[in-house]
Enzyme design. Structure first.
Site, short mmCIF file in Angstrom:
data_model
loop_
_atom_site.label_atom_id
_atom_site.label_comp_id
_atom_site.label_asym_id
_atom_site.label_seq_id
_atom_site.Cartn_x
_atom_site.Cartn_y
_atom_site.Cartn_z
N HIS A 190 0.61 -3.94 2.33
CA HIS A 190 1.67 -3.08 2.87
C HIS A 190 2.30 -3.68 4.13
O HIS A 190 3.39 -3.29 4.54
CB HIS A 190 1.10 -1.70 3.18
CG HIS A 190 2.09 -0.59 3.05
ND1 HIS A 190 3.44 -0.76 3.23
CD2 HIS A 190 1.92 0.72 2.75
CE1 HIS A 190 4.06 0.39 3.07
NE2 HIS A 190 3.16 1.30 2.78
N SER A 191 1.61 -4.63 4.77
CA SER A 191 2.21 -5.30 5.92
C SER A 191 3.33 -6.24 5.51
O SER A 191 4.19 -6.59 6.32
CB SER A 191 1.14 -6.09 6.69
OG SER A 191 0.56 -7.07 5.85
#
Length: 451
Positions: free
Chosen positions: A138-139
């Protein structure tokens, strides 16, 4: 080296064995008519031949002695055959075996010493189809961006035999300004509270007095709002969009209102079956995409949030969908009065309680800010193909968290809505039963409002 944005660093810092922080997707394809076993072998080879890997797919956290999560390093010697894998299902090769494999894959952490993504080409389904499972940290990318990226891999022309890989697609042009994400906004609001918070909180206070805004920590404690383990269970199924549109027209609500009512009925039945249905209604957090056409689909996260009363205390499906529609309408009314930065600030206020799950004992003793996340991600409105193989299902898979053991995410796919359910394997028993409850809930809505 490129600095890691504060929000994206939070996704890295918050990751542990119990909390993998990647989003994923499962796609099902129908091979071209007359194709044999060589089709998948050729497709896999064609993917590995695409060695022009874009920067996002080369990024991994840099390590400075014992310090990490502050800058991205670029992997110049990326091994494509590590990231793009070919797998086969055990006999009998049912969808059940596919979902069991994806459940295991979705519960494993990505290697921080390599770029933070994987793709799996999966064969062996007994009906002749094949699957692709992908996951991105998700980064690197959010669910909406991932969906748009995968859409660019596919074609609306069944005769198009081009093999496009997501890692080789150049990013579309966008302004050189990083859009704030929901969590990034928490930091922005903290640093500029004098300029943003008073007006936002004033609107929130006004809305509360008018009973238009659903605020956090009014949700009941349920079996879904517990600390989670690292193992996952996945369930997925498609529903004809036309069925939901019939309910929409008859009830005078939106398609998303029907989706929420469908989920509410399923959750009510599931919790009752587990002897765990609370007397007060569940509350869902509904993410709202805040991107516009100028933001592109590059990395980063840009979402807001609305809290919705799911009316799970109401037995009548017709009355339940009315309450849900009114809840969404009233909350959106408050939202629409705010410019983007204040929408994000209000979203941060609404969902900020999730971060309190990091406090020891909080999830066990405190009421949850909300009970579940239900997210409707925009997908393709027309049939799509990949090297002549028709996209049959496109199921997004998100992230369970402490206090939020179940997540429901869906995407439109031509004439269908494809639901991806992901839950903590320990805390959400018999997750697959929710698929049957979703079908029953939709049938109940059809009988109640369509006549």
């Amino acid at each position: 080296m490129q600095p890691i944005a504060p929000t994206d660093a939070l996704f890295l810092l918050g990751e542990s064995r119990e909390h993998p922080m990647h989003v994923g997707g499962l796609q099902l394809f129908e091979p071209p008519e007359g194709s044999g076993p060589e089709f998948l072998a050729g497709l896999y080879d064609a993917l590995l031949a695409q060695t022009d890997v874009q920067p996002t797919f080369r990024k991994r956290p840099a390590f400075f002695g014992g310090i990490t999560n502050v800058a991205w390093s670029s992997d110049k010697d990326l091994e494509l055959d590590y990231h793009m894998r070919r797998s086969a299902l055990p006999a009998p090769g049912r969808v059940r075996e596919l979902l069991e494999l994806v459940s295991r894959l979705h519960g494993t952490l990505l290697d921080r010493h390599r770029p933070l993504w994987e793709a799996h080409l999966i064969e062996g389904l007994d009906d002749g189809r094949f699957a692709v499972y992908t996951k991105f940290h998700h980064s690197l990318i959010d669910g909406v961006s991932a969906m748009k990226l995968m859409r660019r891999v596919l074609s609306s022309d069944p005769e198009d035999t081009s093999v496009r890989a997501p890692w080789s697609l150049p990013p579309r042009r966008r302004p050189n300004v990083a859009g704030p994400s929901l969590l990034r906004t928490v930091g922005q609001v903290a640093s500029s509270v004098a300029g943003v918070a008073p007006h936002t909180l004033s609107l929130a206070r006004s809305a509360l007095l008018e009973q238009e805004l659903t605020l956090p920590f009014g949700a009941p404690k349920t079996m879904l709002n517990v600390r989670i383990g690292g193992a996952r269970r996945v369930a997925a199924q498609s529903w004809a969009l036309e069925r939901l549109k019939h309910v929409k027209a008859a009830a005078g609500v939106t398609v998303n209102g029907v989706v929420l009512a469908m989920c509410a009925g399923a959750l009510r039945a599931y919790l009752a079956e587990e002897d765990a249905l609370p007397a007060t209604p569940l509350v869902a957090m509904v993410p709202v995409n805040l991107r516009n056409e100028n933001d592109g689909e590059g990395g980063g996260n840009l979402v807001g949030a609305i809290l919705c009363n799911l009316a799970t205390d109401i037995e009548d499906p017709a009355r339940r969908i009315e309450v849900i529609a009114a809840s969404m309408r009233d909350n959106k009314k408050v939202y629409s009065q705010l410019p983007r930065i204040q929408q994000l600030a209000l979203s941060a206020l609404l969902v900020g309680g999730v971060a309190l799950a990091l406090v020891p004992g909080f999830v066990r003793t405190a009421p949850p800010p909300f009970n579940i996340v239900i997210s409707n991600v925009p997908g393709a409105r027309e049939p799509l193909w990949w090297n002549g193989a028709r996209l049959d299902g496109n199921y997004p898979l998100s992230i369970p968290l402490d206090g939020l053991a179940l997540n429901i995410t869906l995407a439109n796919n031509a004439d269908n809505l494809d639901f991806g359910l992901i839950g903590c394997r320990r805390s959400v028993p018999h997750l697959q039963r929710l698929l049957g409850h979703l079908e029953t809930s939709l049938k109940d809505l059809e009988r109640a409002v369509c006549g």
